[in-house]
Design a protein around this motif. Structure first.
Motif, mmCIF file in Angstrom:
data_model
loop_
_atom_site.group_PDB
_atom_site.id
_atom_site.type_symbol
_atom_site.label_atom_id
_atom_site.label_comp_id
_atom_site.label_asym_id
_atom_site.label_seq_id
_atom_site.Cartn_x
_atom_site.Cartn_y
_atom_site.Cartn_z
ATOM 1 N N HIS A 157 0.766 -1.291 0.058
ATOM 2 C CA HIS A 157 0.177 0.122 -0.105
ATOM 3 C C HIS A 157 0.928 1.326 -0.149
ATOM 4 O O HIS A 157 0.463 2.489 -0.157
ATOM 5 N N GLY A 158 2.021 1.274 0.172
ATOM 6 C CA GLY A 158 2.839 2.338 -0.116
ATOM 7 C C GLY A 158 2.964 3.035 1.354
ATOM 8 O O GLY A 158 2.992 4.232 1.493
ATOM 9 N N ASP A 159 2.616 2.465 2.695
ATOM 10 C CA ASP A 159 2.465 3.064 3.900
ATOM 11 C C ASP A 159 3.988 3.362 4.152
ATOM 12 O O ASP A 159 4.839 2.852 3.883
ATOM 13 N N ALA A 160 3.755 4.452 5.371
ATOM 14 C CA ALA A 160 4.977 4.924 5.959
ATOM 15 C C ALA A 160 5.508 3.940 7.030
ATOM 16 O O ALA A 160 4.767 3.508 7.969
ATOM 17 N N ILE A 161 6.497 3.103 6.642
ATOM 18 C CA ILE A 161 7.038 1.962 7.361
ATOM 19 C C ILE A 161 8.363 2.509 8.191
ATOM 20 O O ILE A 161 8.996 3.178 7.691
ATOM 21 N N GLN A 162 8.453 2.026 9.546
ATOM 22 C CA GLN A 162 9.456 2.536 10.470
ATOM 23 C C GLN A 162 10.111 1.262 11.164
ATOM 24 O O GLN A 162 9.345 0.407 11.730
ATOM 25 N N VAL A 163 11.383 1.306 11.172
ATOM 26 C CA VAL A 163 11.747 0.239 12.130
ATOM 27 C C VAL A 163 12.085 1.163 13.579
ATOM 28 O O VAL A 163 12.587 2.094 13.535
ATOM 29 N N VAL A 164 11.697 0.193 14.586
ATOM 30 C CA VAL A 164 11.950 0.595 16.029
ATOM 31 C C VAL A 164 13.006 -0.014 17.021
ATOM 32 O O VAL A 164 12.781 -1.369 16.783
ATOM 33 N N SER A 165 13.909 0.401 17.249
ATOM 34 C CA SER A 165 14.665 -0.409 18.229
ATOM 35 C C SER A 165 14.415 -0.238 19.715
ATOM 36 O O SER A 165 14.015 0.991 20.100
ATOM 37 N N ARG A 166 13.820 -1.242 20.546
ATOM 38 C CA ARG A 166 13.409 -1.055 21.754
ATOM 39 C C ARG A 166 14.249 -1.814 22.597
ATOM 40 O O ARG A 166 14.440 -3.299 22.601
ATOM 41 N N TYR A 167 14.413 -1.309 23.850
ATOM 42 C CA TYR A 167 14.998 -1.913 24.973
ATOM 43 C C TYR A 167 14.059 -2.049 25.986
ATOM 44 O O TYR A 167 13.318 -0.988 26.099
ATOM 45 N N THR A 168 13.535 -3.131 26.666
ATOM 46 C CA THR A 168 12.671 -3.201 27.619
ATOM 47 C C THR A 168 12.963 -4.463 28.813
ATOM 48 O O THR A 168 13.743 -5.337 28.459
ATOM 49 N N ASP A 169 12.239 -4.172 29.779
ATOM 50 C CA ASP A 169 12.369 -5.017 30.940
ATOM 51 C C ASP A 169 11.461 -6.474 30.518
ATOM 52 O O ASP A 169 11.745 -7.317 31.500
ATOM 53 N N ASP A 170 10.801 -6.493 29.686
ATOM 54 C CA ASP A 170 9.592 -7.452 29.256
ATOM 55 C C ASP A 170 10.147 -8.541 28.517
ATOM 56 O O ASP A 170 10.718 -8.012 27.380
ATOM 57 N N LEU A 171 10.208 -9.875 28.666
ATOM 58 C CA LEU A 171 10.502 -10.826 27.612
ATOM 59 C C LEU A 171 9.912 -10.666 26.371
ATOM 60 O O LEU A 171 10.444 -10.989 25.218
ATOM 61 N N ALA A 172 8.545 -10.186 26.323
ATOM 62 C CA ALA A 172 7.875 -10.171 25.261
ATOM 63 C C ALA A 172 8.066 -8.797 24.557
ATOM 64 O O ALA A 172 7.443 -8.795 23.298
ATOM 65 N N GLY A 173 8.573 -8.006 25.019
ATOM 66 C CA GLY A 173 9.250 -6.864 24.426
ATOM 67 C C GLY A 173 7.985 -5.777 24.391
ATOM 68 O O GLY A 173 8.242 -4.912 23.753
#
Length: 185
Positions: A157-173
């Motif tokens: 669809h040509g949507d605006a796609i973004q990559v997010v780098s995340r640090y978290t304390d949760d195993l599921a992210g």
């Protein structure tokens, strides 16, 4: 293309940086280099493609600048394969990762406001270049390389796609995240 102004402190001076937000707009089979701007968010993911039992341990130098409140990251390369795999490499370093041992990469559709894919970074990549520039927690092992699966419908669809780098304390992210939204420039 959207232009944003971001103020940050450099020593004793306040500096304005112009940031451009662009759609990921990746051509199939092409590779590109990109950099990023800093945004911290607490949005919760609704889907996931990979959940690991335990993250890979990071070797971290205990002598780093604990006063540095910066959240630093960049994409080194982005490539979309014929099979719908998004190959990304880059780095993310911040003191806010101290009590957040789980590192995730998330592909987020900004247009539809939904997550498309995620993968946990299992093997951090050594980044002595990052450690030389940013004296923050884990900078020497802040690198990542990953493949994220995308469906043809998600990218058609040509949507605006973004990559997010995340640090978290949760195993599921999801819990207590520190995000860096990486944008192609």
């Amino acid at each position: 293309m959207k232009e944003h102004k971001k103020m940050y402190k450099r020593g004793k001076l306040w500096v304005a940086a112009t940031l451009f937000a662009l759609a990921l707009g990746i051509q199939i089979g092409s590779s590109t280099t990109a950099s990023a701007d800093t945004v911290t968010s607490a949005w919760q993911a609704t889907t996931q493609t990979s959940v690991a039992a335990q993250p890979a341990p990071q070797t971290v130098n205990s002598s780093y600048n604990k006063a540095d409140q910066g959240n630093y990251a960049a994409l080194d390369s982005v490539q979309l394969t014929q099979q719908g795999q998004l190959n990304v490499s880059g780095w993310h370093a911040t003191n806010a990762a101290v009590n957040r041992p789980n590192h995730w990469l998330i592909v987020y559709d900004q247009t539809a406001q939904r997550e498309l894919s995620r993968v946990q970074v299992q093997t951090p990549v050594a980044r002595p270049d990052v450690a030389r520039v940013h004296d923050v927690y884990g900078a020497a092992t802040a690198g990542f390389q990953a493949q994220l699966a995308l469906t043809p419908a998600a990218i058609a669809h040509g949507d605006a796609i973004q990559v997010v780098s995340r640090y978290t304390d949760d195993l599921a992210g999801n819990g207590n995240p520190v995000d860096y939204r990486l944008a192609r420039q």
